[in-house]
Design a protein around this motif. Structure first.
Motif: not given
Length: 468
Positions: A293-306, A438-453
């Protein structure tokens, strides 16, 4: 100004100047009382709302364009009018602010309509606008009214802002920060420039009917698509270093990136757009990543049809965030709560919006950033989630580190510091008075969602709160 259930705004005259080769729009929003036909109408929604916290939800009906939806929450902090307003924008590939930014990340309520304890409403006034028209609840009269470039979208946003202040005139002097996430950053930057021009322009008249300038203070770029082709040039390196592709995959991704960058440089923007919009499918196909998932590369996703990976796997992303279909949530729960007609279908024109901007989307906006830094006093704050591959941090720094302005050397030589929250290293930052990154760790494209702290901590660094 007269107020009714449907508020007819004071007439607005717009003068349009198109600079040769640039398509620059300058809208002089001046209210008048000379009987000129109304440019916009504000339709305040009269539903029960989604909770007890005060808000205003409305459509700005722009003549010959359509209806633009906005949702405003005054801060719950003391001295409401002194606190900054955050205007949140997204764009073509993203999730509309009324859904992701508001209910998903920083608004006072979550998707179950439960109060959010760490909402930005604790410190800021929040204004969410579904733009461009055709996204979210914003609906065009027909597809020909959907903006084909950022300047057209900004022209609509200027009208929406004027309509907002016609309802909430008391906020006219409140500091305003325009925040653009992903490709919403393009409109945020362009809008900030126009607002600053209007703020600095000398008054043409001294009449009491003239519209007052808006107190723009800065622009914030969140995982911003500012120079997408340049950011792509670092994607192969980024993915290989993290083990998502091998050397052959890196070569394939870099070949696509170099081709895309060459297309942008030669002015073949539509062909570059086609490459960029198939990036998710390409990385997971030719690149060999299979299920990233290019929006958040550590999120586990299944193989998706194109075909399901459209807009960078957007639908799967929404489901993973909310556990429900986002469109169904907005149509079946939010719309009735606000009093929005069932004739309005949420995000129904998304494909039409993407089609409309094919010829302009890949335009680099670094020159607009430089214009702000060279010619205004506005602040430019940039944050980037380190797990976002689309706007990968090395690619973002490629254009940030090459900006041309008087303070660039000072910015580059400023020590990068560590962002620590509750003893955890949540990222890093480099700050000067005018430019902040600002470099934000543990966060993908939606940074306030992934790392609100982390985001909650840096908001006051990007948007200072006045001392009360």
């Amino acid at each position: 100004m007269r107020k009714r259930t449907i508020i007819i705004a004071a007439s607005v005259t717009c003068a349009l100047v198109v600079a040769a080769g640039l398509g620059v729009l300058i809208w002089w929003l001046v209210t008048r009382d000379d009987g000129v036909e109304d440019l916009y109408t504000v339709i305040k929604l009269e539903g029960d709302g989604v909770g007890d916290i005060k808000s205003t939800a409305a459509f700005t009906r722009i003549r010959d364009v359509g209806d633009v939806f906005w949702w405003f929450y005054p801060t719950v902090a003391n001295s409401t009018l002194s606190m900054p307003i955050v205007l949140w924008l997204d764009g073509v590939t993203g999730v509309p602010p009324s859904l992701l930014a508001n209910l998903g990340m920083i608004g006072p309520y979550d998707t179950n309509f439960n109060e959010r304890s760490d909402s930005w409403i604790n410190n800021y006034n929040l204004l969410f606008v579904d733009a461009p028209v055709g996204t979210g609840f914003s609906t065009p009269l027909d597809n020909s009214k959907i903006p084909t470039n950022v300047d057209e979208n900004v022209a609509h946003l200027l009208i929406v802002l004027e309509s907002f202040y016609s309802v909430h005139e008391e906020y006219r002097d409140s500091p305003l920060y325009v925040l653009g996430q992903a490709d919403g950053a393009q409109s945020a930057v362009a809008l900030a420039i126009k607002l600053n021009e209007l703020k600095q322009a000398p008054s043409e008249t001294d009449t009491e009917s003239e519209s007052e300038p808006i107190n723009i203070e800065g622009v914030i770029i969140g995982n911003g698509i500012i120079s997408p082709a340049v950011a792509m040039t670092k994607l192969g390196f980024y993915l290989e270093e993290l083990g998502y592709i091998d050397g052959k995959g890196r070569t394939a991704v870099e070949n696509l990136s170099e081709q895309t960058n060459a297309l942008v440089n030669s002015g073949s923007l539509e062909a570059a757009f086609n490459n960029f919009f198939t990036l998710d499918t390409f990385v997971n196909g030719d690149g060999g990543a299979v299920a990233v998932n290019l929006r958040n590369i550590v999120e586990k996703v299944t193989r998706e049809p194109s075909e399901s990976r459209a807009y960078f796997n957007r639908e799967s992303y929404i489901r993973s965030v909310f556990g429900v279909e986002g469109v169904n949530l907005m149509n079946n729960r939010v719309a009735p709560a606000l009093g929005i007609s069932s004739d309005v279908v949420y995000d129904a024109h998304r494909a039409d919006v993407a089609q409309a901007v094919r010829g302009t989307y890949m335009t680099p906006f670094t020159d607009k950033i430089e214009h702000i830094l060279q010619n205004t006093n506005l602040t430019v704050s940039i944050y980037n989630g380190n797990l976002d591959a689309i706007t990968n941090t090395p690619g973002q720094l490629e254009w940030v580190n090459n900006l041309r302005w008087a303070g660039q050397s000072a910015f580059s030589n400023t020590l990068r510091r560590t962002l620590i929250v509750n003893s955890y290293v949540e990222g890093y930052f480099r700050e000067t008075e005018r430019l902040k990154f600002y470099w934000i760790n543990a966060a993908g494209q939606s940074t306030p969602l992934d790392n609100p702290a982390a985001m909650y901590r840096i908001t006051t660094r990007m948007m200072p709160i006045p001392s009360i």
